[in-house]
Design a protein around this motif. Structure first.
Motif, PDB file in Angstrom:
ATOM      1  N   PRO A   1      -6.954   4.317  -7.749  1.00  0.00           N
ATOM      2  CA  PRO A   1      -5.552   4.388  -8.175  1.00  0.00           C
ATOM      3  C   PRO A   1      -4.591   3.629  -7.269  1.00  0.00           C
ATOM      4  CG  PRO A   1      -6.583   6.527  -8.398  1.00  0.00           C
ATOM      5  CD  PRO A   1      -7.578   5.659  -7.683  1.00  0.00           C
ATOM      6  N   GLY A   2      -4.798   3.686  -5.944  1.00  0.00           N
ATOM      7  CA  GLY A   2      -3.911   2.982  -5.029  1.00  0.00           C
ATOM      8  C   GLY A   2      -3.990   1.477  -5.164  1.00  0.00           C
ATOM      9  N   GLY A   3      -5.210   0.947  -5.211  1.00  0.00           N
ATOM     10  CA  GLY A   3      -5.385  -0.495  -5.345  1.00  0.00           C
ATOM     11  C   GLY A   3      -4.867  -1.021  -6.665  1.00  0.00           C
ATOM     12  N   LEU A   4      -5.140  -0.305  -7.751  1.00  0.00           N
ATOM     13  CA  LEU A   4      -4.684  -0.733  -9.073  1.00  0.00           C
ATOM     14  C   LEU A   4      -3.166  -0.660  -9.191  1.00  0.00           C
ATOM     15  CD1 LEU A   4      -7.477   0.944 -11.196  1.00  0.00           C
ATOM     16  CD2 LEU A   4      -7.021  -1.512 -11.104  1.00  0.00           C
ATOM     17  N   ALA A   5      -2.559   0.416  -8.649  1.00  0.00           N
ATOM     18  CA  ALA A   5      -1.100   0.545  -8.701  1.00  0.00           C
ATOM     19  C   ALA A   5      -0.437  -0.582  -7.921  1.00  0.00           C
ATOM     20  CB  ALA A   5      -0.670   1.901  -8.145  1.00  0.00           C
ATOM     21  N   CYS A   6      -0.978  -0.894  -6.753  1.00  0.00           N
ATOM     22  CA  CYS A   6      -0.438  -1.967  -5.922  1.00  0.00           C
ATOM     23  C   CYS A   6      -0.574  -3.317  -6.626  1.00  0.00           C
ATOM     24  CB  CYS A   6      -1.169  -1.984  -4.578  1.00  0.00           C
ATOM     25  SG  CYS A   6      -0.570  -3.216  -3.406  1.00  0.00           S
ATOM     26  N   ALA A   7      -1.768  -3.604  -7.125  1.00  0.00           N
ATOM     27  CA  ALA A   7      -2.036  -4.894  -7.769  1.00  0.00           C
ATOM     28  C   ALA A   7      -1.176  -5.087  -9.013  1.00  0.00           C
ATOM     29  CB  ALA A   7      -3.514  -4.990  -8.124  1.00  0.00           C
ATOM     30  N   THR A   8      -1.033  -4.028  -9.816  1.00  0.00           N
ATOM     31  CA  THR A   8      -0.260  -4.133 -11.062  1.00  0.00           C
ATOM     32  C   THR A   8       1.201  -4.449 -10.779  1.00  0.00           C
ATOM     33  OG1 THR A   8      -1.753  -2.581 -12.161  1.00  0.00           O
ATOM     34  CG2 THR A   8       0.415  -2.915 -13.160  1.00  0.00           C
TER      35      THR A   8
ATOM     36  N   ALA B   1      -7.705  -0.969  -0.084  1.00  0.00           N
ATOM     37  CA  ALA B   1      -7.606   0.234  -0.916  1.00  0.00           C
ATOM     38  C   ALA B   1      -9.023   0.719  -1.208  1.00  0.00           C
ATOM     39  CB  ALA B   1      -6.861  -0.082  -2.210  1.00  0.00           C
ATOM     40  N   ASP B   2      -9.885   0.554  -0.219  1.00  0.00           N
ATOM     41  CA  ASP B   2     -11.320   0.741  -0.421  1.00  0.00           C
ATOM     42  C   ASP B   2     -11.849   2.041   0.165  1.00  0.00           C
ATOM     43  OD1 ASP B   2     -10.559  -0.550   1.949  1.00  0.00           O
ATOM     44  OD2 ASP B   2     -12.451  -1.592   2.194  1.00  0.00           O
ATOM     45  N   GLY B   3     -11.029   3.094   0.126  1.00  0.00           N
ATOM     46  CA  GLY B   3     -11.521   4.437   0.377  1.00  0.00           C
ATOM     47  C   GLY B   3     -11.704   4.799   1.837  1.00  0.00           C
ATOM     48  N   SER B   4     -12.307   5.969   2.028  1.00  0.00           N
ATOM     49  CA  SER B   4     -12.418   6.551   3.364  1.00  0.00           C
ATOM     50  C   SER B   4     -13.330   5.752   4.288  1.00  0.00           C
ATOM     51  CB  SER B   4     -12.928   7.992   3.254  1.00  0.00           C
ATOM     52  OG  SER B   4     -11.980   8.804   2.586  1.00  0.00           O
ATOM     53  N   ALA B   5     -14.279   5.016   3.739  1.00  0.00           N
ATOM     54  CA  ALA B   5     -15.160   4.177   4.550  1.00  0.00           C
ATOM     55  C   ALA B   5     -14.709   2.721   4.475  1.00  0.00           C
ATOM     56  CB  ALA B   5     -16.602   4.319   4.083  1.00  0.00           C
TER      57      ALA B   5
ATOM     58  N   ILE C   1      -1.906  -7.547   6.781  1.00  0.00           N
ATOM     59  CA  ILE C   1      -2.972  -6.678   6.273  1.00  0.00           C
ATOM     60  C   ILE C   1      -2.383  -5.278   6.090  1.00  0.00           C
ATOM     61  CG2 ILE C   1      -5.277  -5.734   6.682  1.00  0.00           C
ATOM     62  CD1 ILE C   1      -5.889  -8.154   8.389  1.00  0.00           C
ATOM     63  N   TRP C   2      -2.716  -4.656   4.966  1.00  0.00           N
ATOM     64  CA  TRP C   2      -2.124  -3.377   4.583  1.00  0.00           C
ATOM     65  C   TRP C   2      -3.219  -2.388   4.208  1.00  0.00           C
ATOM     66  CZ3 TRP C   2       3.379  -3.562   4.265  1.00  0.00           C
ATOM     67  CH2 TRP C   2       3.917  -4.862   4.333  1.00  0.00           C
ATOM     68  N   LEU C   3      -2.936  -1.102   4.392  1.00  0.00           N
ATOM     69  CA  LEU C   3      -3.859  -0.054   3.986  1.00  0.00           C
ATOM     70  C   LEU C   3      -3.132   0.937   3.083  1.00  0.00           C
ATOM     71  CD1 LEU C   3      -5.604   0.743   7.399  1.00  0.00           C
ATOM     72  CD2 LEU C   3      -6.539  -0.614   5.517  1.00  0.00           C
ATOM     73  N   VAL C   4      -3.820   1.422   2.045  1.00  0.00           N
ATOM     74  CA  VAL C   4      -3.235   2.415   1.143  1.00  0.00           C
ATOM     75  C   VAL C   4      -4.249   3.525   0.885  1.00  0.00           C
ATOM     76  CG1 VAL C   4      -1.832   0.641   0.026  1.00  0.00           C
ATOM     77  CG2 VAL C   4      -3.978   1.324  -1.029  1.00  0.00           C
ATOM     78  N   GLY C   5      -3.739   4.674   0.456  1.00  0.00           N
ATOM     79  CA  GLY C   5      -4.597   5.776   0.045  1.00  0.00           C
ATOM     80  C   GLY C   5      -5.531   6.257   1.132  1.00  0.00           C
ATOM     81  N   ASP C   6      -6.772   6.553   0.750  1.00  0.00           N
ATOM     82  CA  ASP C   6      -7.759   7.064   1.701  1.00  0.00           C
ATOM     83  C   ASP C   6      -8.062   6.060   2.798  1.00  0.00           C
ATOM     84  OD1 ASP C   6      -7.837   9.223   0.034  1.00  0.00           O
ATOM     85  OD2 ASP C   6     -10.000   9.213  -0.277  1.00  0.00           O
TER      86      ASP C   6
ATOM     87  N   LEU D   1      -1.365   6.488  -5.076  1.00  0.00           N
ATOM     88  CA  LEU D   1      -0.402   5.825  -5.957  1.00  0.00           C
ATOM     89  C   LEU D   1       0.908   5.515  -5.237  1.00  0.00           C
ATOM     90  CD1 LEU D   1      -1.087   7.892  -9.134  1.00  0.00           C
ATOM     91  CD2 LEU D   1      -1.229   5.417  -9.020  1.00  0.00           C
ATOM     92  N   VAL D   2       1.432   6.492  -4.504  1.00  0.00           N
ATOM     93  CA  VAL D   2       2.698   6.285  -3.800  1.00  0.00           C
ATOM     94  C   VAL D   2       2.565   5.177  -2.768  1.00  0.00           C
ATOM     95  CG1 VAL D   2       4.317   7.339  -2.160  1.00  0.00           C
ATOM     96  CG2 VAL D   2       3.603   8.590  -4.189  1.00  0.00           C
ATOM     97  N   SER D   3       1.506   5.214  -1.970  1.00  0.00           N
ATOM     98  CA  SER D   3       1.339   4.196  -0.934  1.00  0.00           C
ATOM     99  C   SER D   3       1.028   2.828  -1.539  1.00  0.00           C
ATOM    100  CB  SER D   3       0.234   4.599   0.049  1.00  0.00           C
ATOM    101  OG  SER D   3      -0.999   4.821  -0.603  1.00  0.00           O
TER     102      SER D   3
END
Length: 344
Positions: free
Chosen positions: A14-21, A144-148, A253-258, A275-277
């Motif tokens: 959700p974070g990556g898609l929201a950002c990209a859109t 936006a690639d998760g906890s790992a 370089i940016w980080l979002v979500g997990d 989504l917010v981030s």
């Protein structure tokens, strides 16, 4: 020849898609790479809160809505009720596909089943499942690639605190949405029963400092059996939840979500923070001077959740006291359920 992108987004949650859109809608050339062949699948209970995302997704994605939440501790049972649905359940894969369709319509170049294999300054090498490699030259990189997160590792940021979620999709139906807070079984975490359309999400969340995965799984199976559910242990899926937040911006370089560590350390809630981030990062890329108030409030709520977890992890007697006190305050309406949510 290298693919040119204003922004490369790694991860199709959700974070990556929201950002990209949002970026693509504003005219940016965006490439999104998602390692899974099907976008949207993840270990997740599938709950959305009314004050978070629930009001912003189409009704067709909502499976069940619950204006009441059943909260149970070793000593209390509390039913929290509101006029509007407090939490609803969605299918994460359907949510991901809906968001992917919006991203594609905005002009995002989406590459599913594609891993980022190598990363360097302003350049990344992607590889498809068939072994085909391509190079992307980027102006901004969004992890936006998760906890790992590979992007987080590329930045050299450690992860010192994580939760672990175990989830089983069980066939059948159930009338109530239940939260079971039992420090003897789950430490500072909880277990849940979240009904969906034709299935039930049954699982648990805990801090990895208190429970190894094997012990948490054993407790989940024993607790579920006591609730009348005989879970297939082979169907239980595990996922790490990073809540070690250290910022979203690191030059270009940016980080979002997990990946940023913005999931709740208290509940494991991650969709709304993602989504917010994701949207906040998109706006900051477009306008470097932009300040996102929703992100500021999210970070403050995240900090409060982390402080509560830190207190609970330190002492088992304090955990029990916090759980029973919180349930009592919910029952007498001194606090409301929103204290447990990431939405402000």
């Amino acid at each position: 020849m290298a693919e040119q992108a204003d922004v490369l987004v790694v991860g199709g949650g959700p974070g990556g898609l929201a950002c990209a859109t949002l970026l693509a809608e504003r005219g940016a050339r965006v490439v999104l790479a998602e390692r899974k062949p099907v976008i949207g699948t993840k270990v997740c209970a599938g709950g959305l809160t009314w004050h978070g995302l629930l009001r912003h997704v189409p009704d067709s994605l909502i499976e069940r809505t619950f204006p009441e939440q059943d909260i149970r501790t070793p000593w209390q049972q509390v039913v929290v009720a509101e006029p509007d649905p407090i939490v609803a359940t969605v299918n994460r894969e359907r949510l991901g596909q809906w968001m992917t369709e919006r991203a594609l319509a905005a002009g995002v170049m989406v590459f599913a089943g594609t891993r980022v294999m190598e990363m360097a300054a302003h350049r990344a090498i992607m590889e498809t499942a068939a072994g085909r490699r391509s190079t992307v030259e980027w102006g901004h990189l969004v992890g936006a690639d998760g906890s790992a997160s590979m992007v987080r590792r590329f930045l050299g940021l450690p992860v010192s605190v994580t939760g672990i979620g175990l989830n089983c999709i069980h066939p059948g139906s159930h009338d109530r949405m239940e939260w079971h807070l039992d420090p003897r079984r789950f430490g500072a975490g909880y277990s849940w029963i979240f009904p969906h359309q034709d299935t039930i999400s049954i699982g648990t969340y805990g801090d990895i400092r208190l429970f190894p995965v094997r012990e948490l799984k054993r407790q989940l199976l024993r607790w579920a059996a006591a609730q009348g559910f005989r879970l297939d242990s082979r169907a239980i899926r595990a996922g790490l939840i990073n809540y070690d937040f250290r910022g979203v911006r690191f030059d270009r370089i940016w980080l979002v979500g997990d990946a940023a560590g913005l999931a709740s350390g208290l509940t494991g809630e991650g969709i709304y923070p993602a989504l917010v981030s994701g949207q906040a990062v998109a706006r900051m890329i477009l306008d470097p001077g932009y300040t996102d108030n929703d992100l500021v409030q999210l970070v403050a709520r995240h900090r409060h959740h982390r402080q509560m977890v830190s207190l609970a992890v330190r002492n088992r007697w304090l955990r029990r006291l916090l759980v029973e006190t919180m349930a009592m305050l919910l029952r007498i309406k001194v606090i409301d359920f929103r204290l447990l949510e990431m939405a402000n």
